[in-house]
Design a protein around this motif. Sequence first.
Motif, PDB file in Angstrom:
ATOM      1  N   GLY A  19      18.436 -15.370  -1.793  1.00 52.44           N
ATOM      2  CA  GLY A  19      18.091 -15.618  -0.583  1.00 52.44           C
ATOM      3  C   GLY A  19      17.114 -14.433  -0.123  1.00 52.44           C
ATOM      4  O   GLY A  19      16.493 -14.670   0.949  1.00 52.44           O
ATOM      5  N   SER A  20      16.765 -13.299  -0.772  1.00 49.18           N
ATOM      6  CA  SER A  20      16.165 -12.093  -0.043  1.00 49.18           C
ATOM      7  C   SER A  20      14.705 -12.325  -0.224  1.00 49.18           C
ATOM      8  O   SER A  20      14.331 -13.203  -1.294  1.00 49.18           O
ATOM      9  CB  SER A  20      16.600 -10.871  -0.877  1.00 49.18           C
ATOM     10  OG  SER A  20      15.998 -10.877  -2.159  1.00 49.18           O
ATOM     11  N   VAL A  21      13.966 -12.101   0.755  1.00 51.58           N
ATOM     12  CA  VAL A  21      12.534 -12.120   0.973  1.00 51.58           C
ATOM     13  C   VAL A  21      11.913 -10.763   0.934  1.00 51.58           C
ATOM     14  O   VAL A  21      12.202 -10.081   1.952  1.00 51.58           O
ATOM     15  CB  VAL A  21      12.053 -13.026   2.001  1.00 51.58           C
ATOM     16  CG1 VAL A  21      10.629 -12.799   2.249  1.00 51.58           C
ATOM     17  CG2 VAL A  21      12.572 -14.427   1.923  1.00 51.58           C
ATOM     18  N   LEU A  22      10.838 -10.494   0.134  1.00 58.14           N
ATOM     19  CA  LEU A  22      10.081  -9.148   0.151  1.00 58.14           C
ATOM     20  C   LEU A  22       8.922  -9.586   1.250  1.00 58.14           C
ATOM     21  O   LEU A  22       7.896 -10.122   0.909  1.00 58.14           O
ATOM     22  CB  LEU A  22       9.778  -8.651  -0.853  1.00 58.14           C
ATOM     23  CG  LEU A  22       8.950  -7.565  -1.088  1.00 58.14           C
ATOM     24  CD1 LEU A  22       9.614  -6.268  -0.626  1.00 58.14           C
ATOM     25  CD2 LEU A  22       8.337  -7.229  -2.499  1.00 58.14           C
ATOM     26  N   ALA A  23       8.872  -9.127   2.493  1.00 56.44           N
ATOM     27  CA  ALA A  23       8.085  -9.462   3.515  1.00 56.44           C
ATOM     28  C   ALA A  23       6.602  -8.655   3.369  1.00 56.44           C
ATOM     29  O   ALA A  23       5.459  -9.421   3.453  1.00 56.44           O
ATOM     30  CB  ALA A  23       8.513  -9.723   4.666  1.00 56.44           C
ATOM     31  N   VAL A  24       7.074  -7.622   3.294  1.00 56.23           N
ATOM     32  CA  VAL A  24       5.828  -6.573   3.016  1.00 56.23           C
ATOM     33  C   VAL A  24       6.174  -5.688   1.801  1.00 56.23           C
ATOM     34  O   VAL A  24       7.079  -5.141   1.579  1.00 56.23           O
ATOM     35  CB  VAL A  24       5.917  -5.750   4.317  1.00 56.23           C
ATOM     36  CG1 VAL A  24       4.654  -4.543   4.277  1.00 56.23           C
ATOM     37  CG2 VAL A  24       5.685  -6.502   5.729  1.00 56.23           C
ATOM     38  N   ASP A  25       5.174  -5.399   1.037  1.00 55.45           N
ATOM     39  CA  ASP A  25       5.452  -4.974  -0.177  1.00 55.45           C
ATOM     40  C   ASP A  25       4.404  -3.708  -0.287  1.00 55.45           C
ATOM     41  O   ASP A  25       3.098  -3.715  -0.658  1.00 55.45           O
ATOM     42  CB  ASP A  25       5.060  -5.811  -1.233  1.00 55.45           C
ATOM     43  CG  ASP A  25       5.427  -5.191  -2.652  1.00 55.45           C
ATOM     44  OD1 ASP A  25       5.821  -4.193  -2.726  1.00 55.45           O
ATOM     45  OD2 ASP A  25       4.921  -5.821  -3.757  1.00 55.45           O
ATOM     46  N   ASP A  26       4.821  -2.453  -0.054  1.00 61.24           N
ATOM     47  CA  ASP A  26       4.158  -0.991  -0.435  1.00 61.24           C
ATOM     48  C   ASP A  26       2.844  -0.819   0.085  1.00 61.24           C
ATOM     49  O   ASP A  26       1.639  -0.863  -0.473  1.00 61.24           O
ATOM     50  CB  ASP A  26       4.178  -1.121  -1.929  1.00 61.24           C
ATOM     51  CG  ASP A  26       3.387   0.553  -2.361  1.00 61.24           C
ATOM     52  OD1 ASP A  26       3.657   1.380  -1.587  1.00 61.24           O
ATOM     53  OD2 ASP A  26       2.834   0.662  -3.397  1.00 61.24           O
ATOM     54  N   VAL A  27       2.657  -1.287   1.409  1.00 61.52           N
ATOM     55  CA  VAL A  27       1.622  -1.148   2.219  1.00 61.52           C
ATOM     56  C   VAL A  27       1.206   0.360   2.766  1.00 61.52           C
ATOM     57  O   VAL A  27       2.167   1.023   3.323  1.00 61.52           O
ATOM     58  CB  VAL A  27       1.654  -1.936   3.583  1.00 61.52           C
ATOM     59  CG1 VAL A  27       0.371  -1.733   4.270  1.00 61.52           C
ATOM     60  CG2 VAL A  27       1.419  -3.406   2.955  1.00 61.52           C
ATOM     61  N   SER A  28       0.003   0.910   2.445  1.00 64.18           N
ATOM     62  CA  SER A  28      -0.319   2.137   3.103  1.00 64.18           C
ATOM     63  C   SER A  28      -1.616   2.101   3.793  1.00 64.18           C
ATOM     64  O   SER A  28      -2.583   1.135   3.154  1.00 64.18           O
ATOM     65  CB  SER A  28      -0.319   3.094   1.861  1.00 64.18           C
ATOM     66  OG  SER A  28       0.703   3.172   1.433  1.00 64.18           O
ATOM     67  N   MET A  29      -2.091   2.591   4.999  1.00 69.23           N
ATOM     68  CA  MET A  29      -3.144   2.871   5.795  1.00 69.23           C
ATOM     69  C   MET A  29      -3.359   3.657   6.852  1.00 69.23           C
ATOM     70  O   MET A  29      -2.227   4.222   7.101  1.00 69.23           O
ATOM     71  CB  MET A  29      -3.452   1.137   6.201  1.00 69.23           C
ATOM     72  CG  MET A  29      -2.429   0.898   7.258  1.00 69.23           C
ATOM     73  SD  MET A  29      -2.951  -0.874   8.075  1.00 69.23           S
ATOM     74  CE  MET A  29      -1.961  -0.843   9.299  1.00 69.23           C
ATOM     75  N   SER A  30      -4.498   4.207   7.157  1.00 74.12           N
ATOM     76  CA  SER A  30      -4.494   4.942   8.051  1.00 74.12           C
ATOM     77  C   SER A  30      -5.533   4.276   9.413  1.00 74.12           C
ATOM     78  O   SER A  30      -6.281   3.405   8.878  1.00 74.12           O
ATOM     79  CB  SER A  30      -5.319   6.132   7.828  1.00 74.12           C
ATOM     80  OG  SER A  30      -4.620   6.849   6.800  1.00 74.12           O
ATOM     81  N   VAL A  31      -5.010   4.550  10.413  1.00 73.41           N
ATOM     82  CA  VAL A  31      -5.851   4.221  11.683  1.00 73.41           C
ATOM     83  C   VAL A  31      -6.386   5.227  12.461  1.00 73.41           C
ATOM     84  O   VAL A  31      -5.554   5.813  13.286  1.00 73.41           O
ATOM     85  CB  VAL A  31      -4.900   3.065  12.604  1.00 73.41           C
ATOM     86  CG1 VAL A  31      -5.900   2.474  13.482  1.00 73.41           C
ATOM     87  CG2 VAL A  31      -4.343   2.072  11.617  1.00 73.41           C
ATOM     88  N   PRO A  32      -7.676   5.436  12.530  1.00 74.12           N
ATOM     89  CA  PRO A  32      -8.276   6.419  13.205  1.00 74.12           C
ATOM     90  C   PRO A  32      -8.231   6.213  14.839  1.00 74.12           C
ATOM     91  O   PRO A  32      -8.190   4.882  15.048  1.00 74.12           O
ATOM     92  CB  PRO A  32      -9.723   6.697  12.611  1.00 74.12           C
ATOM     93  CG  PRO A  32      -9.679   6.021  11.366  1.00 74.12           C
ATOM     94  CD  PRO A  32      -8.677   5.117  11.548  1.00 74.12           C
ATOM     95  N   SER A  33      -8.284   6.888  15.703  1.00 74.21           N
ATOM     96  CA  SER A  33      -8.437   6.764  17.220  1.00 74.21           C
ATOM     97  C   SER A  33      -9.524   5.859  17.446  1.00 74.21           C
ATOM     98  O   SER A  33     -10.604   6.606  17.186  1.00 74.21           O
ATOM     99  CB  SER A  33      -7.973   8.008  17.891  1.00 74.21           C
ATOM    100  OG  SER A  33      -8.058   7.963  19.211  1.00 74.21           O
ATOM    101  N   GLY A  34      -9.360   5.068  18.204  1.00 74.27           N
ATOM    102  CA  GLY A  34     -10.830   4.214  18.539  1.00 74.27           C
ATOM    103  C   GLY A  34     -11.370   3.024  17.654  1.00 74.27           C
ATOM    104  O   GLY A  34     -12.030   2.414  17.905  1.00 74.27           O
ATOM    105  N   GLN A  35     -10.582   3.014  16.541  1.00 75.78           N
ATOM    106  CA  GLN A  35     -10.862   2.159  15.537  1.00 75.78           C
ATOM    107  C   GLN A  35     -10.505   0.719  16.095  1.00 75.78           C
ATOM    108  O   GLN A  35      -9.394   0.541  16.446  1.00 75.78           O
ATOM    109  CB  GLN A  35     -10.389   2.497  14.091  1.00 75.78           C
ATOM    110  CG  GLN A  35     -10.834   1.508  12.885  1.00 75.78           C
ATOM    111  CD  GLN A  35     -10.398   1.912  11.490  1.00 75.78           C
ATOM    112  OE1 GLN A  35      -9.144   1.768  11.483  1.00 75.78           O
ATOM    113  NE2 GLN A  35     -11.533   2.406  10.671  1.00 75.78           N
TER     114      GLN A  35
END
Length: 220
Positions: A19-35
Amino acid sequence: MIYEVAGVSRRYGRQGDPGSVLAVDDVSMSVPSGQRLGIVGESGSGKSTLIRMMAALDRPTSGEIRFKGDPVSGRPERQLGGLRAAVQLVFQDPRSSLDPRMTVADIVTEPLRSALLRNRPDVPRDHRARLVEVLDAVGLPASMATRFPHEFSGGQRQRVAIARALAPKPEVLIADEPVSALDVSVRAQVLNLLNELVAAHQLTLVMVSHDLEVIRHVCD
Protein backbone atom coordinates in the motif's frame (compact mmCIF):
# COMPACT_ATOMS: atom_id res chain seq x y z
CA MET A 1 18.25 31.63 -3.67
CA ILE A 2 15.18 31.92 -1.52
CA TYR A 3 14.38 28.18 -1.86
CA GLU A 4 16.65 25.22 -2.56
CA VAL A 5 15.19 21.73 -2.94
CA ALA A 6 17.75 18.93 -3.18
CA GLY A 7 16.88 15.32 -3.97
CA VAL A 8 13.55 15.42 -2.16
CA SER A 9 11.31 12.35 -2.08
CA ARG A 10 8.16 11.60 -0.12
CA ARG A 11 6.87 8.09 0.41
CA TYR A 12 3.68 7.32 2.33
CA GLY A 13 3.99 3.92 3.99
CA ARG A 14 7.05 1.69 4.16
CA GLN A 15 9.00 0.88 1.03
CA GLY A 16 8.07 -2.59 -0.14
CA ASP A 17 4.64 -2.56 1.47
CA PRO A 18 1.84 -3.13 -1.08
CA GLY A 19 0.00 0.00 0.00
CA SER A 20 2.97 2.39 0.03
CA VAL A 21 2.93 5.33 -2.39
CA LEU A 22 5.93 7.27 -3.71
CA ALA A 23 4.29 10.68 -4.04
CA VAL A 24 7.41 12.72 -4.86
CA ASP A 25 10.50 11.13 -6.39
CA ASP A 26 13.94 12.81 -6.22
CA VAL A 27 12.99 16.43 -7.00
CA SER A 28 15.63 19.16 -7.07
CA MET A 29 15.14 22.82 -7.93
CA SER A 30 16.18 26.34 -6.98
CA VAL A 31 13.90 29.36 -6.68
CA PRO A 32 15.56 32.79 -6.91
CA SER A 33 14.01 35.65 -4.97
CA GLY A 34 11.39 37.43 -7.05
CA GLN A 35 10.89 34.57 -9.52
CA ARG A 36 7.46 33.32 -10.55
CA LEU A 37 7.89 29.56 -10.74
CA GLY A 38 5.27 27.27 -12.24
CA ILE A 39 4.99 23.63 -11.17
CA VAL A 40 3.02 21.66 -13.74
CA GLY A 41 1.74 18.11 -13.74
CA GLU A 42 -1.32 15.95 -14.04
CA SER A 43 -3.51 15.08 -11.07
CA GLY A 44 -1.71 12.78 -8.64
CA SER A 45 1.79 13.67 -9.84
CA GLY A 46 2.88 15.05 -6.45
CA LYS A 47 2.60 18.82 -7.00
CA SER A 48 0.67 19.56 -3.82
CA THR A 49 2.83 17.21 -1.76
CA LEU A 50 5.95 19.06 -2.94
CA ILE A 51 4.68 22.49 -1.97
CA ARG A 52 3.37 21.21 1.37
CA MET A 53 6.91 20.10 2.13
CA MET A 54 8.26 23.50 1.02
CA ALA A 55 5.86 25.12 3.48
CA ALA A 56 6.85 22.66 6.25
CA LEU A 57 3.34 21.20 6.39
CA ASP A 58 4.80 17.79 5.52
CA ARG A 59 8.28 16.27 5.78
CA PRO A 60 10.31 14.60 3.05
CA THR A 61 11.27 10.96 3.42
CA SER A 62 14.69 11.87 2.00
CA GLY A 63 16.46 14.92 0.63
CA GLU A 64 16.61 18.46 1.95
CA ILE A 65 14.69 21.73 1.59
CA ARG A 66 16.33 25.05 2.52
CA PHE A 67 14.64 28.42 2.86
CA LYS A 68 17.05 31.37 2.65
CA GLY A 69 19.85 28.94 3.46
CA ASP A 70 18.23 27.39 6.54
CA PRO A 71 16.94 23.80 6.55
CA VAL A 72 13.16 23.47 6.70
CA SER A 73 12.53 19.78 7.13
CA GLY A 74 12.95 18.20 10.53
CA ARG A 75 12.80 21.42 12.54
CA PRO A 76 10.31 21.69 15.43
CA GLU A 77 7.34 23.99 14.90
CA ARG A 78 8.57 26.52 17.46
CA GLN A 79 11.60 27.18 15.24
CA LEU A 80 9.56 27.85 12.11
CA GLY A 81 8.33 31.36 12.96
CA GLY A 82 10.43 32.94 10.22
CA LEU A 83 9.14 30.54 7.61
CA ARG A 84 5.53 30.89 8.77
CA ALA A 85 5.74 34.68 8.47
CA ALA A 86 7.59 34.71 5.15
CA VAL A 87 5.75 31.95 3.29
CA GLN A 88 1.98 32.02 2.85
CA LEU A 89 -0.32 29.70 0.93
CA VAL A 90 -3.45 30.13 -1.17
CA PHE A 91 -5.31 26.85 -1.56
CA GLN A 92 -7.44 25.47 -4.36
CA ASP A 93 -10.92 25.74 -2.89
CA PRO A 94 -11.70 28.76 -0.67
CA ARG A 95 -14.87 27.06 0.55
CA SER A 96 -12.77 24.50 2.42
CA SER A 97 -9.82 26.75 3.34
CA LEU A 98 -11.91 29.48 5.01
CA ASP A 99 -13.54 28.77 8.39
CA PRO A 100 -17.31 29.24 7.83
CA ARG A 101 -17.79 30.30 11.47
CA MET A 102 -15.34 33.20 11.26
CA THR A 103 -15.92 36.67 9.85
CA VAL A 104 -13.67 37.99 7.11
CA ALA A 105 -11.99 40.25 9.67
CA ASP A 106 -11.09 37.27 11.86
CA ILE A 107 -9.99 35.16 8.88
CA VAL A 108 -7.68 37.80 7.43
CA THR A 109 -6.09 38.80 10.74
CA GLU A 110 -5.74 35.24 12.06
CA PRO A 111 -2.10 34.92 10.89
CA LEU A 112 -1.26 38.13 12.76
CA ARG A 113 -2.53 36.58 16.00
CA SER A 114 -0.51 33.39 15.61
CA ALA A 115 1.80 32.69 18.55
CA LEU A 116 4.63 32.11 16.08
CA LEU A 117 4.10 35.44 14.29
CA ARG A 118 2.59 38.03 16.61
CA ASN A 119 5.83 39.06 18.33
CA ARG A 120 7.94 39.22 15.17
CA PRO A 121 9.05 42.77 14.26
CA ASP A 122 8.31 42.20 10.55
CA VAL A 123 4.63 41.32 11.17
CA PRO A 124 2.12 44.24 11.35
CA ARG A 125 0.94 45.09 14.87
CA ASP A 126 -2.09 47.22 13.93
CA HIS A 127 -4.46 44.48 12.87
CA ARG A 128 -7.35 46.75 11.91
CA ALA A 129 -5.19 48.93 9.68
CA ARG A 130 -3.64 45.88 8.01
CA LEU A 131 -7.10 44.35 7.48
CA VAL A 132 -8.34 47.44 5.64
CA GLU A 133 -5.10 47.62 3.66
CA VAL A 134 -5.16 44.06 2.35
CA LEU A 135 -8.89 44.04 1.64
CA ASP A 136 -8.38 47.14 -0.48
CA ALA A 137 -5.44 45.44 -2.21
CA VAL A 138 -7.65 42.55 -3.33
CA GLY A 139 -10.54 44.79 -4.35
CA LEU A 140 -12.90 44.26 -1.42
CA PRO A 141 -14.38 47.14 0.63
CA ALA A 142 -13.68 47.25 4.36
CA SER A 143 -17.44 47.09 4.97
CA MET A 144 -17.32 43.39 4.00
CA ALA A 145 -15.09 42.58 6.97
CA THR A 146 -18.07 41.68 9.17
CA ARG A 147 -19.48 39.14 6.72
CA PHE A 148 -19.02 35.37 6.66
CA PRO A 149 -17.59 33.28 3.79
CA HIS A 150 -20.97 31.91 2.70
CA GLU A 151 -22.08 35.45 1.88
CA PHE A 152 -19.50 35.73 -0.91
CA SER A 153 -19.14 34.38 -4.43
CA GLY A 154 -16.34 31.92 -5.21
CA GLY A 155 -14.15 34.64 -6.69
CA GLN A 156 -14.70 36.90 -3.69
CA ARG A 157 -13.86 34.05 -1.29
CA GLN A 158 -10.59 33.49 -3.10
CA ARG A 159 -9.85 37.22 -2.79
CA VAL A 160 -10.39 36.85 0.97
CA ALA A 161 -7.96 33.92 0.98
CA ILE A 162 -5.39 36.02 -0.88
CA ALA A 163 -5.91 38.89 1.57
CA ARG A 164 -5.26 36.49 4.47
CA ALA A 165 -2.04 35.35 2.77
CA LEU A 166 -0.89 38.95 2.31
CA ALA A 167 -1.67 40.02 5.90
CA PRO A 168 1.69 39.12 7.53
CA LYS A 169 3.67 40.74 4.67
CA PRO A 170 5.16 37.52 3.26
CA GLU A 171 8.10 37.18 0.91
CA VAL A 172 6.78 34.06 -0.83
CA LEU A 173 3.29 33.21 -2.02
CA ILE A 174 2.58 29.56 -2.77
CA ALA A 175 -0.62 29.09 -4.78
CA ASP A 176 -2.02 25.58 -5.19
CA GLU A 177 -4.40 25.53 -8.18
CA PRO A 178 -5.86 28.86 -7.00
CA VAL A 179 -8.42 29.22 -9.81
CA SER A 180 -9.36 25.64 -10.67
CA ALA A 181 -12.41 25.69 -8.35
CA LEU A 182 -13.70 28.99 -9.79
CA ASP A 183 -16.07 29.70 -12.64
CA VAL A 184 -14.34 30.38 -15.94
CA SER A 185 -15.74 33.92 -15.93
CA VAL A 186 -13.81 34.90 -12.78
CA ARG A 187 -10.58 32.95 -13.30
CA ALA A 188 -8.97 35.71 -15.36
CA GLN A 189 -9.89 38.31 -12.73
CA VAL A 190 -8.18 36.35 -9.95
CA LEU A 191 -5.12 35.58 -12.10
CA ASN A 192 -4.77 39.25 -13.04
CA LEU A 193 -5.09 40.16 -9.36
CA LEU A 194 -2.31 37.71 -8.45
CA ASN A 195 -0.12 39.19 -11.17
CA GLU A 196 -0.69 42.71 -9.86
CA LEU A 197 -0.11 41.79 -6.21
CA VAL A 198 3.05 39.78 -6.87
CA ALA A 199 4.48 42.75 -8.81
CA ALA A 200 3.32 45.40 -6.32
CA HIS A 201 4.64 43.55 -3.25
CA GLN A 202 7.73 42.13 -5.00
CA LEU A 203 6.81 38.59 -4.00
CA THR A 204 8.33 35.30 -5.02
CA LEU A 205 5.53 33.13 -6.45
CA VAL A 206 5.31 29.34 -6.63
CA MET A 207 2.23 28.42 -8.64
CA VAL A 208 0.92 24.87 -8.96
CA SER A 209 -1.39 24.04 -11.85
CA HIS A 210 -2.18 21.41 -14.45
CA ASP A 211 -3.30 24.20 -16.82
CA LEU A 212 -0.51 25.49 -19.06
CA GLU A 213 -2.51 28.60 -19.98
CA VAL A 214 -2.66 29.60 -16.29
CA ILE A 215 1.08 29.08 -15.90
CA ARG A 216 1.81 31.00 -19.09
CA HIS A 217 -0.31 33.92 -17.88
CA VAL A 218 1.30 34.22 -14.44
CA CYS A 219 4.74 32.59 -14.30
CA ASP A 220 8.22 33.26 -15.64
